[in-house]
Design an enzyme around this catalytic site. Structure first.
Site, PDB file in Angstrom:
ATOM      1  N   ASP A  11      -0.290  -8.243 -41.256  1.00 16.73           N
ATOM      2  CA  ASP A  11      -0.369  -6.898 -40.666  1.00 16.73           C
ATOM      3  C   ASP A  11      -1.621  -6.732 -39.806  1.00 16.73           C
ATOM      4  O   ASP A  11      -2.656  -7.349 -40.072  1.00 16.73           O
ATOM      5  CB  ASP A  11      -0.348  -5.857 -41.798  1.00 16.73           C
ATOM      6  CG  ASP A  11      -0.008  -4.467 -41.274  1.00 16.73           C
ATOM      7  OD1 ASP A  11       0.645  -4.354 -40.213  1.00 16.73           O
ATOM      8  OD2 ASP A  11      -0.398  -3.485 -41.931  1.00 16.73           O
ATOM      9  N   SER A  57      12.809  -5.148 -42.717  1.00 11.81           N
ATOM     10  CA  SER A  57      14.052  -4.378 -42.447  1.00 11.81           C
ATOM     11  C   SER A  57      13.704  -3.073 -41.760  1.00 11.81           C
ATOM     12  O   SER A  57      14.428  -2.609 -40.881  1.00 11.81           O
ATOM     13  CB  SER A  57      14.772  -4.001 -43.738  1.00 11.81           C
ATOM     14  OG  SER A  57      14.863  -5.078 -44.594  1.00 11.81           O
ATOM     15  N   ASN A  59      11.141  -2.513 -39.874  1.00 11.85           N
ATOM     16  CA  ASN A  59      10.578  -2.694 -38.534  1.00 11.85           C
ATOM     17  C   ASN A  59      11.633  -2.553 -37.428  1.00 11.85           C
ATOM     18  O   ASN A  59      11.293  -2.397 -36.254  1.00 11.85           O
ATOM     19  CB  ASN A  59       9.868  -4.049 -38.398  1.00 11.85           C
ATOM     20  CG  ASN A  59       8.565  -4.150 -39.182  1.00 11.85           C
ATOM     21  OD1 ASN A  59       8.160  -5.232 -39.582  1.00 11.85           O
ATOM     22  ND2 ASN A  59       7.880  -3.022 -39.407  1.00 11.85           N
TER      23      ASN A  59
END
Ligand code: IPE
Ligand code: IPE
Ligand code: MG
Length: 217
Positions: A11, A57, A59
């Site tokens: 991230d 999922s 995103n």
């Protein structure tokens, strides 16, 4: 102790680019370089399996231009990779383009016999979805116990997820390997993913080695 299996929640790519006044897509290209750096060090340190969270999922809710920038980075890497890692994927690849899926089949096929790091890439992956799919598959087979259920998860056959490392400062799993994370050690760093270095890997593995794992006992 060296973990058998490390999960990386990669991230902070978008913020890395924004802070430099660059388009977020530049963060994904740089994120790939960081991924390769981190994985090389991970392998050198004796870890056998790494799962990287590349696209969740959830995103898919991002702007199309952002998802396709990420898919392009992944596709180009799939087509060019010819190193010694054994590459596998987990997630809803059907939600990506035919071209991306082709590139996945290519790299998975080309590296299938490799004996280096097992690199498992979570793409279009969500832990809740994976558990629901596993429940459906297990129910179709009949009697369910934990071993047969675990065999229906995307992570079937992988060693226990000993350590999860998340960059980018957020302290949450965001759907990453929810079942498998039950007794994972968690390591969070404020470093944005493109800034991750070999030293960050050493720090995470060092911290892991100092933790006392009890598994409830
Ligand atoms: C994580 O980077 C990778 C993906 C979600 C694909 P982000 O894009 O979430 O980066 P930040 O968190 O916005 O900086
Ligand atoms: C988690 O990052 C997913 C990946 C790193 C691929 P996000 O940026 O999507 O997570 P949230 O939205 O901050 O929880
Ligand atoms: Mg993020």
């Amino acid at each position: 102790m060296i973990p058998a299996h490390v999960g990386y929640i990669m991230d902070g790519n978008g913020r890395w680019a924004e802070r430099r006044g660059l388009p977020r897509s530049a963060g994904y290209a740089e994120g790939l370089k960081a991924m390769l750096r981190v994985l090389r060090r991970t392998e050198e340190r004796g870890v056998r399996v790494a799962t990287v969270y590349a696209f969740s999922s959830e995103n898919f809710a991002r702007p199309e231009e952002e998802s396709s920038a990420i898919a392009d980075v992944v596709e180009r890497w799939n087509r060019s990779y010819d190193g010694g890692w054994k590459v596998t994927y987990m997630g809803e690849l059907s939600r990506f383009s035919e071209r991306l899926r082709e590139s996945v089949a290519l790299v998975v096929g080309r590296t299938a016999e490799n004996e280096g790091l097992r690199l498992n890439i979570a793409l279009g992956y969500g832990g809740r979805e994976d558990i629901v799919n596993a429940a459906r598959r297990a129910a179709a087979k009949g009697e369910i116990d934990s071993a047969s259920f675990e065999n229906c998860l995307s992570s079937a056959g992988l060693p226990p997820l000993d350590l999860i490392v998340r960059s980018g400062g957020e302290k949450r799993l965001s759907g990453f390997m929810l079942y498998e994370a039950a007794y994972s050690e968690l390591y969070f760093t404020d470093a944005l993913w493109p800034d991750m270095t070999e030293e960050d890997v050493d720090d995470a593995l060092g911290e892991f080695a100092r933790r006392t794992r009890k598994f409830g006992a």
